[in-house]
Design an enzyme around this catalytic site. Structure first.
Site, mmCIF file in Angstrom:
data_model
loop_
_atom_site.group_PDB
_atom_site.id
_atom_site.type_symbol
_atom_site.label_atom_id
_atom_site.label_comp_id
_atom_site.label_asym_id
_atom_site.label_seq_id
_atom_site.Cartn_x
_atom_site.Cartn_y
_atom_site.Cartn_z
ATOM 1 N N CYS A 252 0.908 -0.788 -0.179
ATOM 2 C CA CYS A 252 -0.231 0.517 -0.214
ATOM 3 C C CYS A 252 0.883 0.562 0.026
ATOM 4 C CB CYS A 252 -0.804 0.058 1.889
ATOM 5 S SG CYS A 252 -1.756 1.722 1.092
ATOM 6 N N CYS A 255 -0.078 4.151 2.721
ATOM 7 C CA CYS A 255 -0.391 4.069 3.577
ATOM 8 C C CYS A 255 1.217 4.216 4.030
ATOM 9 C CB CYS A 255 -0.618 3.051 4.128
ATOM 10 S SG CYS A 255 -1.641 1.943 3.561
ATOM 11 N N ASP A 256 2.424 3.723 2.778
ATOM 12 C CA ASP A 256 3.450 4.163 3.452
ATOM 13 C C ASP A 256 4.942 4.846 2.824
ATOM 14 O OD1 ASP A 256 3.124 1.630 5.513
ATOM 15 O OD2 ASP A 256 3.304 0.230 3.990
#
Ligand code: FAD
Length: 422
Positions: A252, A255-256
């Site tokens: 993701c 997200c990261d």
């Protein structure tokens, strides 16, 4: 549930005994999701562990001192000492129970579990999955005055909540942050009156009986079920991948990617997701090496042109990863050149994998008719092969998986069901 302020922290939390403290905020969907679970567990464990809550915005200095960075955050204390494990975000009831149990003797835990009284509730329609497909079905059913419950193992929103930007959802002139779009969809359905059971453990699904058990002891019965469980990223099945998932390997970018400011990353894949997400990651990372098994990308031309014009990104075509390993704070990806069979090492700070998706059907795989790729077959009203069970969105057999197509499926299923129930 006792609410305390910073000035009571010494006497209520540090003075001794076992205490769990919930830092919550207002306008915080994950806080709303955790609150009933916290209240329910306070009734069960309340004789052994003290449950208190604190409003984070008004007690900011203490929250910061205790390392609270997001809401909700649950902190656990034993005799005035803060325990290492904290819980935050979309907290499941089972996560809290696990932590509470670790604070008590096994005999005491057994006794408490004996006191749990199973509950049963009944609805007209039960929707499994609160992504765009499930949320839209929930909205239409609610507006048709059909008593509906939405169940999700995570917080509402599905993939959209972790997509950095959505530019092709009609009705918005500018690209929308995915989390905003999914938040608005979710609020619209919730405000209508659909009941939400989110961030729960789905313990059992019985499609024949139209029953779902959540958090082990809560049975939910319905006349109809809509499956809207979407898809999950495929794993590569390469040595080291499972061990390093979430510890250097991510699926993701939204997200990261922000954790890789000026760092080097490897991106695996060559479809639209891989190409678009690599471009997004380049807003943070200093250098990106893409690894793709074929001699050309399968992503659309526009996305490819943008990628090839990006000076931070280079591509290894006709290469495949063979293993992942961690060496100190670096990730080592061994890749094979498919033409020469030579193995080389790519040293980076992190790896992102985007190699397609698989349908989330594990809990009812054998019960429904599927296509050759494991997606659920439906008719034009979204009915599956089992009477009273519908399926919508990415989990069904279809050609194009987009927000708009999931929303359309949800609409069709809801209208069909509302007509049948009337
Ligand atoms: C990185 C990425 C970028 C994308 N960008 C775009 C874009 O720009 N535009 C666009 O139109 N589409 C985009 N898509 C596709 C789009 O996100 C999907 O088509 C859409 O989200 C499908 O909605 P859905 O409701 O079917 O499933 P999902 O969004 O996958 O939601 C499924 C929900 O079901 C829940 N669930 C799973 N298993 C269970 C279970 N057993 N019990 C209960 N709940 C369960 C999940 O937690 C999840 O919340 C993108 C997808 C990805 C992965």
């Amino acid at each position: 549930m006792k609410e305390i302020t910073s000035s009571e922290f010494e006497t209520e939390v540090l003075a001794g005994g076992k205490v769990v403290l919930d830092f919550y905020s207002t306008e915080c969907p994950p806080c709303e999701a955790v609150a009933p679970k916290f209240e329910g567990l306070a009734k069960l464990y309340g004789n052994d562990i003290k449950f208190v809550k604190m409003f984070r915005q008004e007690n900011k200095p203490l929250a910061e001192k205790l390392g609270v960075k997001s809401s909700p955050t649950l902190l656990f204390f034993e005799n005035g000492v803060q325990m290492a494990n904290t819980l935050s975000g979309g907290i499941k009831r089972s996560d809290i129970i696990h932590q509470l149990d670790s604070m008590l003797t096994s005999e005491r835990v057994k006794k408490i579990k004996k006191d749990i009284k199973p509950t049963v509730s009944e609805f007209d329609v039960l929707i499994l999955g609160a992504g765009p497909g499930g949320l839209t079905a929930g909205l239409y059913l609610c507006q048709s005055k059909v008593n509906t419950v939405l169940i999700d193992i995570a917080l509402p929103g599905g993939h959209v909540s972790t997509t950095h930007e959505v530019s092709n959802y009609p009705g918005f002139i500018d690209p929308q942050p995915g989390y905003m779009l999914s938040h608005n969809m979710s609020e619209q359905t919730k405000l209508c009156g659909t009941v939400y059971k989110v961030a729960v453990d789905v313990s059992k699904i019985d499609l024949e009986k139209k029953e779902v058990v959540i958090d082990e002891f809560e049975t939910i019965k319905a006349k109809k079920i809509i499956i809207a469980t979407g898809t999950s990223p495929n794993l590569m099945g390469v040595a080291g991948e499972r061990e390093l998932k979430g510890k250097g390997i991510s699926y993701c970018a939204t997200c990261d990617a922000k954790y890789y400011g000026d760092k080097e990353v490897v991106v695996i894949g060559g479809g639209n997701s891989a190409v678009e997400e690599a471009d997004f990651i380049s807003k943070f990372a200093g250098k990106i090496t893409m690894v793709h098994q074929f001699d050309a990308f399968t992503a659309n031309k526009q996305a490819q042109e943008k990628l090839f014009a990006n000076p931070k990104i280079s591509v290894l075509f006709e290469h495949e990863p063979r293993s992942f390993a961690r060496e100190g704070d670096k990730m080592v990806t061994e890749v094979e050149d498919l033409k020469t069979k030579r193995i080389s090492r790519l040293v980076s700070d992190g790896v992102f994998v985007f190699i397609g998706m698989k349908p989330n059907i594990d809990m009812f795989r054998d019960k429904l008719e599927l296509d050759g790729w494991g997606y659920i077959k439906t008719d034009e009203d979204m009915r599956t092969s089992m009477p009273g069970v519908y399926a919508v969105g990415d989990v069904i057999s279809k050609k194009y998986r987009q927000i708009t197509t999931a929303v359309a499926d949800g609409t069709i299923a809801a209208i069909s069901i509302a007509k049948e129930l009337n």
